[in-house]
Design an enzyme around this catalytic site. Structure first.
Site, mmCIF file in Angstrom:
data_model
loop_
_atom_site.group_PDB
_atom_site.id
_atom_site.type_symbol
_atom_site.label_atom_id
_atom_site.label_comp_id
_atom_site.label_asym_id
_atom_site.label_seq_id
_atom_site.Cartn_x
_atom_site.Cartn_y
_atom_site.Cartn_z
ATOM 1 N N ILE A 40 16.870 -8.633 -34.926
ATOM 2 C CA ILE A 40 16.593 -9.860 -34.175
ATOM 3 C C ILE A 40 16.104 -9.596 -32.744
ATOM 4 C CG2 ILE A 40 19.005 -10.126 -33.443
ATOM 5 C CD1 ILE A 40 16.454 -12.929 -34.268
ATOM 6 N N ARG A 63 23.593 3.595 -33.114
ATOM 7 C CA ARG A 63 24.576 4.560 -33.613
ATOM 8 C C ARG A 63 23.888 5.885 -33.932
ATOM 9 N NH1 ARG A 63 26.749 1.266 -38.544
ATOM 10 N NH2 ARG A 63 24.535 0.765 -38.540
ATOM 11 N N LEU A 100 25.147 -7.031 -32.158
ATOM 12 C CA LEU A 100 25.815 -6.233 -33.187
ATOM 13 C C LEU A 100 26.497 -7.153 -34.200
ATOM 14 C CD1 LEU A 100 27.324 -3.493 -30.845
ATOM 15 C CD2 LEU A 100 25.353 -3.273 -32.396
ATOM 16 N N HIS A 105 31.584 -7.655 -31.571
ATOM 17 C CA HIS A 105 31.244 -8.366 -30.327
ATOM 18 C C HIS A 105 32.348 -8.245 -29.270
ATOM 19 C CE1 HIS A 105 28.022 -11.319 -32.150
ATOM 20 N NE2 HIS A 105 27.765 -10.050 -32.420
ATOM 21 N N LYS A 123 25.507 -15.146 -31.198
ATOM 22 C CA LYS A 123 26.456 -16.044 -31.836
ATOM 23 C C LYS A 123 26.841 -15.489 -33.198
ATOM 24 C CE LYS A 123 24.460 -17.245 -34.881
ATOM 25 N NZ LYS A 123 23.855 -16.453 -35.980
HETATM 26 N N1 LIG Z 1 19.888 -15.971 -32.283
HETATM 27 C C1 LIG Z 1 19.291 -15.862 -33.457
HETATM 28 O O1 LIG Z 1 18.362 -16.573 -33.782
HETATM 29 C C2 LIG Z 1 19.743 -14.837 -34.380
HETATM 30 C C3 LIG Z 1 20.934 -14.225 -34.170
HETATM 31 N N2 LIG Z 1 21.366 -13.248 -34.992
HETATM 32 C C4 LIG Z 1 22.650 -12.619 -34.686
HETATM 33 O O2 LIG Z 1 22.373 -11.308 -34.230
HETATM 34 C C5 LIG Z 1 23.247 -10.385 -34.798
HETATM 35 C C6 LIG Z 1 22.482 -9.296 -35.525
HETATM 36 O O3 LIG Z 1 21.657 -9.798 -36.518
HETATM 37 P P1 LIG Z 1 20.467 -8.911 -37.136
HETATM 38 O O4 LIG Z 1 19.599 -8.430 -36.051
HETATM 39 O O5 LIG Z 1 19.876 -9.665 -38.225
HETATM 40 O O6 LIG Z 1 21.297 -7.704 -37.739
HETATM 41 P P2 LIG Z 1 20.977 -6.200 -38.127
HETATM 42 O O7 LIG Z 1 21.200 -6.057 -39.587
HETATM 43 O O8 LIG Z 1 19.677 -5.754 -37.590
HETATM 44 O O9 LIG Z 1 22.175 -5.449 -37.420
HETATM 45 C C7 LIG Z 1 22.279 -5.406 -36.010
HETATM 46 C C8 LIG Z 1 22.846 -4.075 -35.583
HETATM 47 O O10 LIG Z 1 24.164 -3.969 -36.039
HETATM 48 C C9 LIG Z 1 24.478 -2.615 -36.298
HETATM 49 N N3 LIG Z 1 25.025 -2.483 -37.680
HETATM 50 C C10 LIG Z 1 24.407 -2.795 -38.818
HETATM 51 N N4 LIG Z 1 25.224 -2.571 -39.860
HETATM 52 C C11 LIG Z 1 26.385 -2.112 -39.353
HETATM 53 C C12 LIG Z 1 27.614 -1.701 -39.918
HETATM 54 N N5 LIG Z 1 27.818 -1.682 -41.236
HETATM 55 N N6 LIG Z 1 28.602 -1.315 -39.100
HETATM 56 C C13 LIG Z 1 28.405 -1.313 -37.764
HETATM 57 N N7 LIG Z 1 27.250 -1.687 -37.180
HETATM 58 C C14 LIG Z 1 26.250 -2.087 -37.972
HETATM 59 C C15 LIG Z 1 23.196 -1.824 -36.183
HETATM 60 O O11 LIG Z 1 23.267 -1.116 -34.966
HETATM 61 P P3 LIG Z 1 22.575 0.328 -34.782
HETATM 62 O O12 LIG Z 1 21.121 0.003 -34.587
HETATM 63 O O13 LIG Z 1 23.249 0.861 -33.595
HETATM 64 O O14 LIG Z 1 22.825 1.092 -36.016
HETATM 65 C C16 LIG Z 1 22.127 -2.887 -36.157
HETATM 66 O O15 LIG Z 1 21.018 -2.550 -35.374
HETATM 67 C C17 LIG Z 1 24.235 -11.193 -35.627
HETATM 68 O O16 LIG Z 1 25.372 -11.443 -34.808
HETATM 69 C C18 LIG Z 1 23.523 -12.496 -35.905
HETATM 70 O O17 LIG Z 1 24.421 -13.558 -35.993
HETATM 71 C C19 LIG Z 1 20.601 -12.826 -36.009
HETATM 72 C C20 LIG Z 1 19.402 -13.395 -36.286
HETATM 73 C C21 LIG Z 1 18.902 -14.511 -35.518
HETATM 74 O O1 LIG Z 2 18.837 -18.058 -36.319
HETATM 75 C C1 LIG Z 2 19.360 -17.605 -37.325
HETATM 76 O O2 LIG Z 2 18.815 -17.797 -38.548
HETATM 77 C C2 LIG Z 2 19.177 -16.994 -39.637
HETATM 78 C C3 LIG Z 2 20.546 -16.454 -39.500
HETATM 79 O O3 LIG Z 2 20.927 -15.649 -40.529
HETATM 80 C C4 LIG Z 2 20.705 -15.831 -38.172
HETATM 81 O O4 LIG Z 2 21.794 -14.975 -38.032
HETATM 82 C C5 LIG Z 2 20.686 -16.976 -37.265
HETATM 83 O O5 LIG Z 2 21.142 -16.707 -35.984
#
Ligand SMILES: NC(=O)C1=CN([C@@H]2O[C@H](COP(=O)(O)OP(=O)(O)OC[C@H]3O[C@@H](n4cnc5c(N)ncnc54)[C@H](OP(=O)(O)O)[C@@H]3O)[C@@H](O)[C@H]2O)C=CC1
Ligand SMILES: O=C1OC[C@@H](O)[C@H](O)[C@H]1O
Length: 415
Positions: A40, A63, A100, A105, A123
């Site tokens: 994201i 990581r 993350l 968080h 969030k």
């Molecule tokens: N505001 C919005 O519109 C959006 C918000 N989000 C939020 O953002 C966050 C991340 O979403 P998104 O980018 O899709 O997620 P990702 O799948 O890209 O994961 C985010 C990061 O989490 C770490 N991670 C992934 N898997 C694991 C695991 N099994 N254990 C520990 N760490 C892990 C990785 O860090 P590393 O790179 O260090 O390995 C990865 O880069 C969520 O909280 C989601 O709710 C998501 C999408 C839209």
């Molecule tokens: O904006 C969003 O849309 C898709 C969701 O899965 C994501 O985590 C959310 O923040």
């Protein structure tokens, strides 16, 4: 024809990033570090930062260093740190973006506060209400606030013109029901972070926009979660994780709300429904004619489509049903309906009197970043914000729903 041209032009500018202004002198820049090479991050921070003269993305940590390096190269981020901790400790970073998995968080947010870093926190903020109190009302936050550290839970939709126009069309004391549904097609595989209980996953967590929207509309907290049905992942996947939820709520004064979200909808359902938020009002007297002994009542229904991704497309439908009736006895004299649709791709188009620059192709995340920077710089923003109490209320509502559903509330890794 003209509107098709403006739609395509908006999409083109959205995809290419549009205007990227020159950066302010170094000592005025807010230098962001990103925790995790998250999917994201480009949408939520990197593109908006490229459009903001006072923001630069300076560092990333993952990581796995190789993953962070690849990400940094792709997005032209100059510094790669070996660990999240190193990034937070660095004096080359002023603000941290934390996307993350939810269960991580709390731990890293607290660390950011301890090191005096401004924090843009994805969030849902943490795992549950108790953790939210720990973060937003604990000693680290108190100390950070004293130092002027800014913390924001990233409910990006709140900051954009269209959402604020939508709110301006509501008559808060007379709202009787809110209905919000987020039908998302299968965008994320079964092993995604969203479906791991140990990572504080679950659709009610991930799609907690539904709660945020209802709380923002009522500007109140729910008194009761009256029902909550969930569909969960099936073994061997984690049955404690919901992919779909349907929830009903009671708010003060007997008002109600229905929230629904799914990560397992179809594209047809998604496109047909378009993430609607519908607000129904009670009938209110808007004028009286003493001579005729009549009064006019209005019953308003407002629906906003696509509140989360308004820059792609959105529409706000206002339906006003008018009834003229006798004041004595209530006999109906006449009835008619007026329908109108509105949109606001910029502050100017919203007519809300917000005197700020905006572009029709800006992502909701750009408006969010503007607000975040305004706070850091001590400038008056547009008024939109998500404060700590709001974030605590948000987690409380999620807990209420999980308890009602019979699923366990989520817990962070560090607790
Ligand atoms: N505001 C919005 O519109 C959006 C918000 N989000 C939020 O953002 C966050 C991340 O979403 P998104 O980018 O899709 O997620 P990702 O799948 O890209 O994961 C985010 C990061 O989490 C770490 N991670 C992934 N898997 C694991 C695991 N099994 N254990 C520990 N760490 C892990 C990785 O860090 P590393 O790179 O260090 O390995 C990865 O880069 C969520 O909280 C989601 O709710 C998501 C999408 C839209
Ligand atoms: O904006 C969003 O849309 C898709 C969701 O899965 C994501 O985590 C959310 O923040």
């Amino acid at each position: 024809m003209a509107s098709l041209f403006s739609l395509l032009n908006r999409w083109r500018l959205m995809a290419t990033g549009g205007h990227q202004p020159p950066k302010a002198p170094e000592n005025q820049l807010i230098r962001f570090g990103i925790l995790g090479a998250a999917n994201i991050a480009p949408l939520a921070l990197i593109t908006p930062a490229s459009q903001h003269p006072e923001v630069t993305v300076t560092a990333v940590a993952a990581r796995d260093r190789a993953k962070a390096e690849k990400f940094a190269k792709k997005h032209k981020i100059p510094i790669v740190f070996d660990s999240y901790q190193e990034l937070i400790d660095s004096d080359q970073v002023d603000a941290v973006y934390l996307p993350l998995p939810n269960a991580l968080h709390l731990e890293w947010a607290l660390e950011c506060l301890r090191k005096g870093k401004h924090l843009l926190l994805e969030k849902p903020s943490v795992g549950n209400e108790e953790e939210a109190r720990r973060l937003f009302a604990g000693p680290e936050m108190e100390e950070a606030r004293r130092k002027g550290v800014v913390v924001l839970e990233a409910f990006h939709y709140r900051f954009q013109p269209a959402w604020n126009l939508f709110l301006s069309l509501l008559d808060r004391p007379n709202i009787v029901d809110v209905d919000v549904s987020l039908i998302l097609p299968v965008l994320f595989p079964d092993d995604d972070i969203r479906f791991h209980y140990d990572l504080a996953g679950g659709a009610m967590m991930d799609l907690t926009y539904t709660n945020s929207v209802v709380r923002a509309i009522y500007s109140a907290e729910p008194e009761e979660c009256t029902s909550c049905e969930v569909q969960t992942m099936k073994p061997p996947l984690d049955e404690r994780c919901d992919h779909t939820f349907r929830t009903t709520w009671r708010f003060p004064g007997g008002a109600t709300a229905s929230t629904m979200g799914t990560h397992r909808g179809t594209w047809i359902q998604h496109l047909k429904t378009n993430l609607p938020v519908t607000v129904k009002h009670r009938a209110v007297v808007i004028s009286t004619d003493e001579e005729k002994g009549e009064e006019t009542l209005r019953t308003r229904k407002v629906t906003m489509h696509n509140f989360m991704m308004t820059m792609i497309w959105h529409r706000i439908d206002i339906q006003d049903e008018f009834v003229v009736r006798k004041k004595e006895g209530g006999e109906e004299v006449k009835r008619w309906t007026v329908k109108e649709s509105k949109k606001a791709y910029t502050w100017q188009e919203s007519n809300l009197g917000v005197n700020r620059k905006s572009e029709s192709y800006w992502l909701t995340y750009k408006y969010q970043l503007d607000a975040f920077v305004d706070r850091i710089k001590g400038r008056e923003g547009t008024g939109a914000w998500v404060d700590g109490e709001d974030s605590i209320g948000q987690m409380r509502m999620i807990d209420m729903a999980y308890r009602k559903s019979g699923l366990p509330i989520r817990v962070s890794k560090s607790t």
